[in-house]
Design an enzyme around this catalytic site. Sequence first.
Site, PDB file in Angstrom:
ATOM      1  N   TYR A 177       0.785  -1.246   0.080  1.00  0.00           N
ATOM      2  CA  TYR A 177       0.192   0.039  -0.113  1.00  0.00           C
ATOM      3  C   TYR A 177       0.910   1.160  -0.229  1.00  0.00           C
ATOM      4  O   TYR A 177       2.118   1.310  -0.175  1.00  0.00           O
ATOM      5  CB  TYR A 177      -1.047   0.109   1.171  1.00  0.00           C
ATOM      6  CG  TYR A 177      -2.123  -1.208   1.155  1.00  0.00           C
ATOM      7  CD1 TYR A 177      -2.787  -1.376  -0.065  1.00  0.00           C
ATOM      8  CD2 TYR A 177      -1.855  -2.312   1.868  1.00  0.00           C
ATOM      9  CE1 TYR A 177      -3.539  -2.375  -0.360  1.00  0.00           C
ATOM     10  CE2 TYR A 177      -2.939  -3.393   1.954  1.00  0.00           C
ATOM     11  CZ  TYR A 177      -3.519  -3.248   0.597  1.00  0.00           C
ATOM     12  OH  TYR A 177      -4.348  -4.428   0.521  1.00  0.00           O
ATOM     13  N   ARG A 316      -6.267 -15.278  10.050  1.00  0.00           N
ATOM     14  CA  ARG A 316      -7.461 -16.161   9.847  1.00  0.00           C
ATOM     15  C   ARG A 316      -7.882 -17.241  11.033  1.00  0.00           C
ATOM     16  O   ARG A 316      -8.989 -17.579  11.061  1.00  0.00           O
ATOM     17  CB  ARG A 316      -7.054 -16.957   8.673  1.00  0.00           C
ATOM     18  CG  ARG A 316      -7.147 -16.375   7.190  1.00  0.00           C
ATOM     19  CD  ARG A 316      -6.627 -17.042   6.012  1.00  0.00           C
ATOM     20  NE  ARG A 316      -5.238 -16.802   6.514  1.00  0.00           N
ATOM     21  CZ  ARG A 316      -4.166 -17.954   6.120  1.00  0.00           C
ATOM     22  NH1 ARG A 316      -4.717 -18.784   5.461  1.00  0.00           N
ATOM     23  NH2 ARG A 316      -3.036 -17.504   6.102  1.00  0.00           N
TER      24      ARG A 316
END
Length: 363
Positions: A177, A316
């Site tokens: 990013y 996760r």
Amino acid sequence: MTTIFDPIKLGADTAANRAIMAPLTRGRAARDHVPTPIMVDYYAQRASAGLIISEATGISHQGLGWPYAPGLWSDEQVEAWKPVTQAVHDKGGLIVAQLWHMGRAVHSAVTGEQPVSSSATATPGDAHTYEGKKPYEVARPLAIDEIPGIIADYVKAANNAIAAGFDGVQIHAANGYLIDQFLRDNSNFRDDIYGGSIENRVRLLREVTQAVVDAIGADRVSVRLSPNGDTQGVNDSNPEPLFAAAADVLNQIGIAFLELREPGPDGTFGATDVPRLSPLIRQHFKGPLVLNSDYGLGRAQADLASGLADAISFGRPFLANPDLVDRLRDGAPLTQAQMATFYSQGAEGYTDYPTLAEEKAAA
């Protein structure tokens, strides 16, 4: 011997354990990037983490190109985050907001404008948009006189995070990013004070971090880096000196902790043969170091025991196991996350993963 269940001081706060919830983009906000009530339940369910790092949260409309992701630039967004942080605190938890500018990884179909970056480059592949996936667009290089405005957006979002009840912020400088696009030499081709040398490429990270620290205090600011290998097409030809320099800068500023996302050659959500840089970064950053990527309990305990890490962030596993800390403590099996619902809207695959107690009650 240090274990994952021991408390740890992370800046202004003391986490009850060293199992940190990693930032997880989930796409459950409204289309105007305002958090929704279901997000209150989701975060409250996971409040037993030592610390929750929120999903990546946009600092501006320009920098937020992910559909249904939340922001922190408007009063409406601040008000909608307050029930989330309150619910986590009511459960005895801690939560910080991850501040996100996606740079070239946005699409004009979402933001309404050409993406910006360090240089005129494009993220490979396709962007998520409200109309489905579309090829990424070539970014417009930010002019030098625009950069103070970007820094100001980070500061405003940080102040908004504190106003919304967050315990601090994490500056997202990883995963390809905007700040990562300035850091690494295959995406930064500038010939001004933000490009070329390592010192110049680290400049935006330093300026953003210092400005946010000046606004809310060093003990409420952390940073995330992804130093090893390619992430969304962002990479560096010589990462060791680059990230050693970045770690030195962050150490000098005195941030609360540094998180590193370090996939390995067999990574399940991104893989690389570039060696982990945490041993090197450990030499340059003296504050708490949080490591991330594909950790199970055994590997987590080993890196804590060796002193390589001070805490471990799980992504996760926390997504599919809201009571992950209890499951690790009890040696209970972990539920596997269902990728089909990672970014969908609604409760399925979001707030309906059962706790161990709920599984036992249903048996």
